[in-house]
Scaffold this motif. Structure first.
Motif, PDB file in Angstrom:
ATOM      1  N   GLY A 140      -1.900   2.456   9.761  1.00  0.00           N
ATOM      2  CA  GLY A 140      -3.192   2.017  10.287  1.00  0.00           C
ATOM      3  C   GLY A 140      -3.692   0.752   9.621  1.00  0.00           C
ATOM      4  N   THR A 141      -3.552   0.693   8.311  1.00  0.00           N
ATOM      5  CA  THR A 141      -3.997  -0.500   7.587  1.00  0.00           C
ATOM      6  C   THR A 141      -3.199  -1.722   8.006  1.00  0.00           C
ATOM      7  N   MET A 142      -1.898  -1.568   8.163  1.00  0.00           N
ATOM      8  CA  MET A 142      -1.055  -2.690   8.537  1.00  0.00           C
ATOM      9  C   MET A 142      -1.411  -3.235   9.919  1.00  0.00           C
ATOM     10  N   ASN A 143      -1.784  -2.334  10.833  1.00  0.00           N
ATOM     11  CA  ASN A 143      -2.152  -2.780  12.182  1.00  0.00           C
ATOM     12  C   ASN A 143      -3.390  -3.666  12.171  1.00  0.00           C
ATOM     13  N   PHE A 144      -4.239  -3.489  11.167  1.00  0.00           N
ATOM     14  CA  PHE A 144      -5.438  -4.303  11.058  1.00  0.00           C
ATOM     15  C   PHE A 144      -5.202  -5.569  10.244  1.00  0.00           C
ATOM     16  N   VAL A 145      -3.977  -5.744   9.764  1.00  0.00           N
ATOM     17  CA  VAL A 145      -3.653  -6.929   8.958  1.00  0.00           C
ATOM     18  C   VAL A 145      -2.585  -7.776   9.632  1.00  0.00           C
ATOM     19  N   ILE A 146      -1.427  -7.168   9.939  1.00  0.00           N
ATOM     20  CA  ILE A 146      -0.287  -7.934  10.432  1.00  0.00           C
ATOM     21  C   ILE A 146      -0.573  -8.580  11.772  1.00  0.00           C
ATOM     22  N   PHE A 147      -0.974  -7.775  12.755  1.00  0.00           N
ATOM     23  CA  PHE A 147      -1.099  -8.313  14.109  1.00  0.00           C
ATOM     24  C   PHE A 147      -2.236  -9.328  14.243  1.00  0.00           C
ATOM     25  N   PRO A 148      -3.434  -9.082  13.694  1.00  0.00           N
ATOM     26  CA  PRO A 148      -4.451 -10.147  13.766  1.00  0.00           C
ATOM     27  C   PRO A 148      -4.008 -11.431  13.064  1.00  0.00           C
ATOM     28  N   MET A 149      -3.375 -11.291  11.894  1.00  0.00           N
ATOM     29  CA  MET A 149      -2.941 -12.491  11.170  1.00  0.00           C
ATOM     30  C   MET A 149      -1.917 -13.279  11.980  1.00  0.00           C
ATOM     31  N   TYR A 150      -1.009 -12.564  12.646  1.00  0.00           N
ATOM     32  CA  TYR A 150       0.068 -13.253  13.357  1.00  0.00           C
ATOM     33  C   TYR A 150      -0.413 -13.863  14.670  1.00  0.00           C
ATOM     34  N   PHE A 151      -1.101 -13.079  15.483  1.00  0.00           N
ATOM     35  CA  PHE A 151      -1.466 -13.559  16.817  1.00  0.00           C
ATOM     36  C   PHE A 151      -2.645 -14.530  16.779  1.00  0.00           C
ATOM     37  N   LEU A 169       4.165  -1.260   1.108  1.00  0.00           N
ATOM     38  CA  LEU A 169       4.583   0.125   1.313  1.00  0.00           C
ATOM     39  C   LEU A 169       5.415   0.621   0.135  1.00  0.00           C
ATOM     40  N   ALA A 170       6.326  -0.236  -0.361  1.00  0.00           N
ATOM     41  CA  ALA A 170       7.164   0.155  -1.495  1.00  0.00           C
ATOM     42  C   ALA A 170       6.326   0.395  -2.744  1.00  0.00           C
ATOM     43  N   MET A 171       5.284  -0.420  -2.925  1.00  0.00           N
ATOM     44  CA  MET A 171       4.408  -0.235  -4.084  1.00  0.00           C
ATOM     45  C   MET A 171       3.663   1.089  -3.997  1.00  0.00           C
ATOM     46  N   VAL A 172       3.177   1.428  -2.806  1.00  0.00           N
ATOM     47  CA  VAL A 172       2.472   2.696  -2.623  1.00  0.00           C
ATOM     48  C   VAL A 172       3.417   3.859  -2.893  1.00  0.00           C
ATOM     49  N   ARG A 194      -9.679   1.082 -14.431  1.00  0.00           N
ATOM     50  CA  ARG A 194     -10.300   1.360 -13.140  1.00  0.00           C
ATOM     51  C   ARG A 194      -9.486   2.383 -12.353  1.00  0.00           C
ATOM     52  N   GLY A 195      -8.177   2.406 -12.593  1.00  0.00           N
ATOM     53  CA  GLY A 195      -7.302   3.348 -11.893  1.00  0.00           C
ATOM     54  C   GLY A 195      -6.832   2.792 -10.568  1.00  0.00           C
ATOM     55  N   PHE A 196      -5.762   3.371 -10.047  1.00  0.00           N
ATOM     56  CA  PHE A 196      -5.233   2.924  -8.772  1.00  0.00           C
ATOM     57  C   PHE A 196      -6.243   3.174  -7.674  1.00  0.00           C
ATOM     58  N   GLY A 197      -6.418   2.145  -6.836  1.00  0.00           N
ATOM     59  CA  GLY A 197      -7.323   2.296  -5.700  1.00  0.00           C
ATOM     60  C   GLY A 197      -8.779   2.348  -6.074  1.00  0.00           C
ATOM     61  N   ALA A 198      -9.118   1.874  -7.297  1.00  0.00           N
ATOM     62  CA  ALA A 198     -10.518   1.951  -7.711  1.00  0.00           C
ATOM     63  C   ALA A 198     -11.431   1.115  -6.832  1.00  0.00           C
ATOM     64  N   LEU A 199     -10.890   0.027  -6.288  1.00  0.00           N
ATOM     65  CA  LEU A 199     -11.710  -0.807  -5.424  1.00  0.00           C
ATOM     66  C   LEU A 199     -12.189  -0.050  -4.202  1.00  0.00           C
ATOM     67  N   THR A 200     -11.353   0.857  -3.692  1.00  0.00           N
ATOM     68  CA  THR A 200     -11.726   1.570  -2.493  1.00  0.00           C
ATOM     69  C   THR A 200     -12.732   2.672  -2.752  1.00  0.00           C
ATOM     70  N   LYS A 201     -12.830   3.120  -4.006  1.00  0.00           N
ATOM     71  CA  LYS A 201     -13.775   4.175  -4.308  1.00  0.00           C
ATOM     72  C   LYS A 201     -15.208   3.711  -4.179  1.00  0.00           C
ATOM     73  N   HIS A 226      -5.480  -0.855  -2.322  1.00  0.00           N
ATOM     74  CA  HIS A 226      -6.413  -0.130  -1.467  1.00  0.00           C
ATOM     75  C   HIS A 226      -5.777   1.076  -0.785  1.00  0.00           C
ATOM     76  N   ILE A 227      -4.492   0.996  -0.490  1.00  0.00           N
ATOM     77  CA  ILE A 227      -3.834   2.074   0.252  1.00  0.00           C
ATOM     78  C   ILE A 227      -3.464   3.181  -0.727  1.00  0.00           C
ATOM     79  N   LYS A 228      -4.109   4.333  -0.599  1.00  0.00           N
ATOM     80  CA  LYS A 228      -3.897   5.406  -1.558  1.00  0.00           C
ATOM     81  C   LYS A 228      -2.701   6.271  -1.213  1.00  0.00           C
ATOM     82  N   GLN A 229      -2.414   6.435   0.078  1.00  0.00           N
ATOM     83  CA  GLN A 229      -1.340   7.320   0.499  1.00  0.00           C
ATOM     84  C   GLN A 229      -0.490   6.635   1.557  1.00  0.00           C
TER      85      GLN A 229
END
Length: 280
Positions: free
Chosen positions: A190-201, A96-99, A271-278, A181-184
């Protein structure tokens, strides 16, 4: 005029280390000003330890399994997983701080510094790991005050430190990769909910793998087996008792190298920021 010696001083190892320390010191200064950040980071795992673990204190103990040589209360079992929770959430917080820094233009200025881009990103990663370890140490101290004592000090201490540092770096590298990947900021939750909770539980933070297999939850068992967070927690858990963690260190270090390598590639200005997501 700039002498060749001055130019060499700005490109040598001492200059690179000075730049890394500047980045780490900046993050530490920000952390010290945000007094509520440490509190919020500790509330979640301490609630799990003081409330959730209290209700299931004697659930774990039906069998003796590595790395334990005897029955243990449930709070002792989940404590390494809760340390992992602290490391995981701070790694995601760094994303989040990086974004935010990217949106404010600070990351663009930082990446134009006369240093290799990989070194700058490594410095950010080291800063994230330092903050994660400070918060994890605070959690261990408060857990001890609550009656959950972990065998941190002893001949196994170097192994514990290596495991904790590696886990902090791996989860920080994952956060660094996600920041590509997170542009804004609006997309962060939303992105964190698909990463943190599945990884932890879907890991061994709250229950051992054999429990999942015994319960017949095959798909959860398989996901937990290959979850890098599982291996970070297991490495830390086995290190506390100075036992062989098996393949866990290699999986943690491999994930660290992979996430950091892809993140460095994603932050390439060509490639620019977030180029992977483009491309998705």
């Amino acid at each position: 005029m700039t002498s060749p010696n001055d130019a060499a001083a700005r490109t040598g190892l001492p200059h690179a280390l000075q730049a890394m320390w500047a980045i780490v010191a900046r993050e530490l200064a920000k952390f010290m000003r945000q007094t509520g950040r440490l509190v919020s980071a500790l509330v979640r795992p301490l609630l799990w330890l003081a409330v959730f673990a209290a209700g299931f204190r004697n659930v774990f103990g039906v069998a003796i399994a590595e790395p334990y040589d005897t029955y243990i209360p449930y709070d002792v079992y989940i404590a390494p997983g809760l340390i992992g929770m602290v490391l995981l959430f701070n790694g995601m917080q760094s994303s989040l701080a990086m974004v935010y820094d990217r949106e404010m233009g600070l990351m663009r200025l930082l990446l134009t510094a006369p240093l290799p881009r990989t070194w700058i990103l490594l410095s950010k990663l080291v800063a994230t790991a330092v903050l994660s370890l400070i918060q994890a140490l605070a959690f261990v101290a408060i857990a001890w005050l609550l009656g959950t004592e972990l065998p941190v000090w002893g001949p196994q201490t170097p192994h514990v430190i290596v495991a904790a540092v590696s886990a902090a770096l791996m989860l920080g590298a994952l956060g660094l990769l996600l920041s590509v990947h997170i542009k804004q900021l609006e997309n962060f939750a939303g992105t964190m909910n698909f990463v943190i909770f599945p990884m932890y539980f879907m890991s061994t933070a709250l229950y051992p793998l054999w429990k999942l297999e015994e319960a017949g939850a095959d798909w959860v068992f398989q996901i937990a087996r290959f979850n890098p967070f599982t291996h970070a927690v297991e490495w830390l858990r086995f290190a506390l008792y100075d036992k062989d963690p098996g393949m866990s260190p290699w999986i943690v270090l491999g994930t660290l190298a992979l996430c950091f390598g892809v993140a460095s590639w994603g932050y390439d200005p060509q490639r620019g920021f977030g180029a992977l997501t483009k491309r998705g």
